[in-house]
Design a protein around this motif. Structure first.
Motif, short mmCIF file in Angstrom:
data_model
loop_
_atom_site.label_atom_id
_atom_site.label_comp_id
_atom_site.label_asym_id
_atom_site.label_seq_id
_atom_site.Cartn_x
_atom_site.Cartn_y
_atom_site.Cartn_z
N PHE A 138 22.23 -6.05 -6.28
CA PHE A 138 20.88 -5.86 -5.73
C PHE A 138 20.70 -4.42 -5.25
CE2 PHE A 138 21.57 -10.37 -5.58
CZ PHE A 138 20.36 -10.89 -5.99
N GLN A 139 19.97 -3.63 -6.05
CA GLN A 139 19.72 -2.25 -5.66
C GLN A 139 18.78 -2.18 -4.46
OE1 GLN A 139 18.69 0.36 -8.95
NE2 GLN A 139 19.81 -0.93 -10.39
N ARG A 140 17.90 -3.14 -4.32
CA ARG A 140 17.03 -3.28 -3.15
C ARG A 140 17.12 -4.73 -2.68
NH1 ARG A 140 16.95 1.36 -4.30
NH2 ARG A 140 15.23 2.86 -4.25
N ALA A 141 16.56 -4.99 -1.51
CA ALA A 141 16.53 -6.34 -0.93
C ALA A 141 17.92 -6.89 -0.68
CB ALA A 141 15.74 -7.31 -1.83
N GLN A 142 18.94 -6.01 -0.62
CA GLN A 142 20.30 -6.50 -0.42
C GLN A 142 20.51 -7.08 0.97
OE1 GLN A 142 19.68 -2.43 0.58
NE2 GLN A 142 20.01 -3.02 -1.53
N ASP A 143 19.74 -6.62 1.96
CA ASP A 143 19.86 -7.17 3.31
C ASP A 143 19.33 -8.61 3.34
OD1 ASP A 143 20.71 -4.75 5.02
OD2 ASP A 143 19.02 -3.99 3.87
N TRP A 144 18.13 -8.80 2.77
CA TRP A 144 17.55 -10.14 2.74
C TRP A 144 18.47 -11.09 2.00
CZ3 TRP A 144 16.13 -14.61 0.72
CH2 TRP A 144 15.11 -15.35 1.33
N ALA B 84 4.97 4.89 -2.93
CA ALA B 84 4.75 4.00 -4.07
C ALA B 84 6.07 3.60 -4.71
CB ALA B 84 3.84 4.68 -5.09
N LYS B 85 6.96 4.54 -4.87
CA LYS B 85 8.27 4.24 -5.46
C LYS B 85 9.04 3.25 -4.58
CE LYS B 85 12.54 6.48 -7.03
NZ LYS B 85 13.25 7.78 -7.18
N GLN B 86 9.01 3.47 -3.27
CA GLN B 86 9.70 2.58 -2.34
C GLN B 86 9.19 1.16 -2.46
OE1 GLN B 86 8.77 3.31 1.79
NE2 GLN B 86 10.59 2.26 2.54
N TYR B 87 7.88 0.97 -2.41
CA TYR B 87 7.33 -0.38 -2.42
C TYR B 87 7.36 -1.02 -3.80
CZ TYR B 87 6.30 -0.80 2.44
OH TYR B 87 6.45 -0.96 3.80
N PHE B 88 7.31 -0.22 -4.85
CA PHE B 88 7.48 -0.76 -6.20
C PHE B 88 8.85 -1.42 -6.33
CE2 PHE B 88 9.19 -0.25 -10.49
CZ PHE B 88 8.22 -0.90 -11.25
N HIS B 89 9.88 -0.74 -5.85
CA HIS B 89 11.23 -1.29 -5.94
C HIS B 89 11.43 -2.46 -4.98
CE1 HIS B 89 12.95 1.34 -8.93
NE2 HIS B 89 12.42 2.37 -8.32
N ARG C 32 11.54 -10.00 -6.35
CA ARG C 32 11.41 -10.98 -7.44
C ARG C 32 12.79 -11.38 -7.96
NH1 ARG C 32 7.39 -11.66 -11.55
NH2 ARG C 32 7.81 -13.66 -12.58
N VAL C 33 13.72 -10.42 -8.02
CA VAL C 33 15.08 -10.73 -8.46
C VAL C 33 15.72 -11.71 -7.49
CG1 VAL C 33 17.35 -9.79 -9.00
CG2 VAL C 33 15.30 -8.49 -9.59
N VAL C 34 15.52 -11.49 -6.18
CA VAL C 34 16.07 -12.41 -5.19
C VAL C 34 15.51 -13.81 -5.38
CG1 VAL C 34 16.18 -12.97 -2.73
CG2 VAL C 34 16.51 -10.61 -3.48
N SER C 35 14.20 -13.89 -5.62
CA SER C 35 13.57 -15.21 -5.77
C SER C 35 14.07 -15.92 -7.01
CB SER C 35 12.04 -15.07 -5.82
OG SER C 35 11.61 -14.46 -7.02
N ARG C 36 14.43 -15.19 -8.06
CA ARG C 36 14.97 -15.81 -9.26
C ARG C 36 16.43 -16.24 -9.04
NH1 ARG C 36 12.42 -11.18 -13.13
NH2 ARG C 36 10.53 -12.29 -13.80
N CYS D 162 -0.44 -2.44 -3.85
CA CYS D 162 -0.45 -2.40 -5.31
C CYS D 162 0.93 -2.09 -5.88
CB CYS D 162 -1.48 -1.38 -5.79
SG CYS D 162 -3.19 -1.83 -5.39
N SER D 163 1.67 -1.23 -5.23
CA SER D 163 3.01 -0.90 -5.73
C SER D 163 3.94 -2.10 -5.60
CB SER D 163 3.58 0.30 -4.96
OG SER D 163 2.77 1.44 -5.14
N TRP D 164 3.91 -2.77 -4.46
CA TRP D 164 4.74 -3.96 -4.27
C TRP D 164 4.36 -5.04 -5.28
CZ3 TRP D 164 5.83 -8.97 -3.49
CH2 TRP D 164 6.98 -9.32 -2.78
N GLY D 165 3.04 -5.27 -5.41
CA GLY D 165 2.57 -6.30 -6.33
C GLY D 165 2.92 -6.01 -7.77
N TRP D 166 2.75 -4.75 -8.19
CA TRP D 166 3.05 -4.37 -9.57
C TRP D 166 4.56 -4.45 -9.81
CZ3 TRP D 166 0.61 -4.57 -13.82
CH2 TRP D 166 1.05 -3.87 -14.96
#
Length: 329
Positions: free
Chosen positions: A171-177, A210-215, A221-225, A297-301
């Motif tokens: 997990f490159q992001r959301a690793q804490d969650w 934008a880059k931060q929230y896009f990732h 989404r990866v966590v949810s999968r 928009c960045s998070w959603g996209w």
């Protein structure tokens, strides 16, 4: 402390740790990635001047790899995660250890108190502490002490890190969650302590935000999968809004009333900015609608376009680079 391109804030962040009003031993381990500024030089200078500071390499530059490397190089039974741009209050560690003892929790954390300096950073800080910007997560907007799904940063029992195998380097992001989810799934308690407020420096411009929230969106989404049942309406709101606005724009040439959707969103953001930004300086207040729209928009996209190939295959063990950190030692 995972460190990458943190020349601007690193020395102050380390000083805040070393100045803690904590009666026990403190060690600081900096896991430094291949930075494009003088971060490595600054880290080495800090370590040379204070024997409590150790520098270890993180050649991948990725946050979970850095955290595992730093944890493996540390010695104490309690491990506090700190970021290179986070400023700890002087009683942070004392309150954390007291809370661990009082609650029996495996991890405690507090409020991500975003504070900006420039007008854009001030607008981001406002958005990051507003329900309009980030929803109702207690570590963003505050709340009462109690059990939580996740917390900002975190002060852990080493035994809990050993039990779940540390951070999953997939997990490159959301690793804490994701790791807090595994702690809870194995019977552990994650506790929110509002007395633990950490000053956080927001991204300095719209591109970086934008880059931060896009990732953030992509990896949530990866966590949810990976962990079924971990998604809720709060996480689905940004992608739903993005889809609705795109659909409205696409059909508007044939059905002009469809512009009500993106137009309504724009009006809502402007109105929300007027309310939440009432205490901001004028220059920051003008930037607030752009900040909200960028975050949403960045998070959603990112969530919508997150490729399935990023998901960790079901049943695959938590991944760490070799040699594996010795969390239990």
């Amino acid at each position: 402390m995972p460190v990458l391109n943190e020349e601007r804030h690193l020395r102050e962040a380390v000083d805040q740790v070393l100045a803690q009003q904590y009666p026990g031993e403190i060690e600081v381990v900096l896991a430094v990635g291949p930075s494009q500024d003088r971060t490595q030089e600054v880290a080495d200078a800090i370590a040379a001047a204070d024997r409590r500071v150790t520098v270890v390499p993180n050649p991948t530059g990725r946050t979970p790899n850095a955290l595992n490397a730093a944890i493996a190089a540390s010695r104490n039974d309690i491990v506090a995660r700190v970021d290179g741009h986070a400023m700890l209050p002087s009683d942070y560690l004392r309150v954390a250890v007291e809370t661990l003892a009082e609650t029996g929790a495996d991890n405690v954390g507090g409020v991500m108190a975003a504070e900006g300096i420039t007008p854009f950073e001030q607008a981001v800080a406002c958005a990051m502490t507003s329900k309009i910007g980030v929803g109702a997560a207690a570590f963003h907007v505050g709340g009462t002490a109690g059990p939580a799904d996740t917390v900002y940063l975190g002060v852990f029992r080493r035994s809990a890190l050993a039990r779940v195998g540390g951070y999953d380097e997939h997990f490159q992001r959301a690793q804490d969650w994701e790791m807090n989810h595994r702690i809870r799934q194995t019977g552990g308690l994650v506790w929110f302590q509002p007395r633990m407020r950490v000053s956080y420096r927001p991204r300095p411009n719209a591109k970086a935000l934008a880059k931060q929230y896009f990732h953030y969106g992509r990896w949530r989404r990866v966590v949810s999968r990976t962990h079924e049942g971990t998604i809720n309406l709060r996480y689905l709101a940004p992608p739903a809004a993005v889809l609705a606005m795109l659909l409205g724009l696409l059909v508007s040439p044939f059905f002009p009333l469809a512009l009500i959707v993106p137009g309504g969103y724009a009006l809502a953001i402007v109105a929300g900015s007027a309310v939440t930004g009432s205490g901001l300086p004028g220059a920051a207040k003008l930037r607030l609608p752009l900040v909200y729209a960028t975050m949403h928009c960045s998070w959603g996209w990112g969530f919508l376009t997150s490729p399935r190939k990023l998901a960790r295959p079901p049943g695959q063990a938590v991944r760490r680079e070799e040699p594996a950190p010795r969390f239990g030692e």
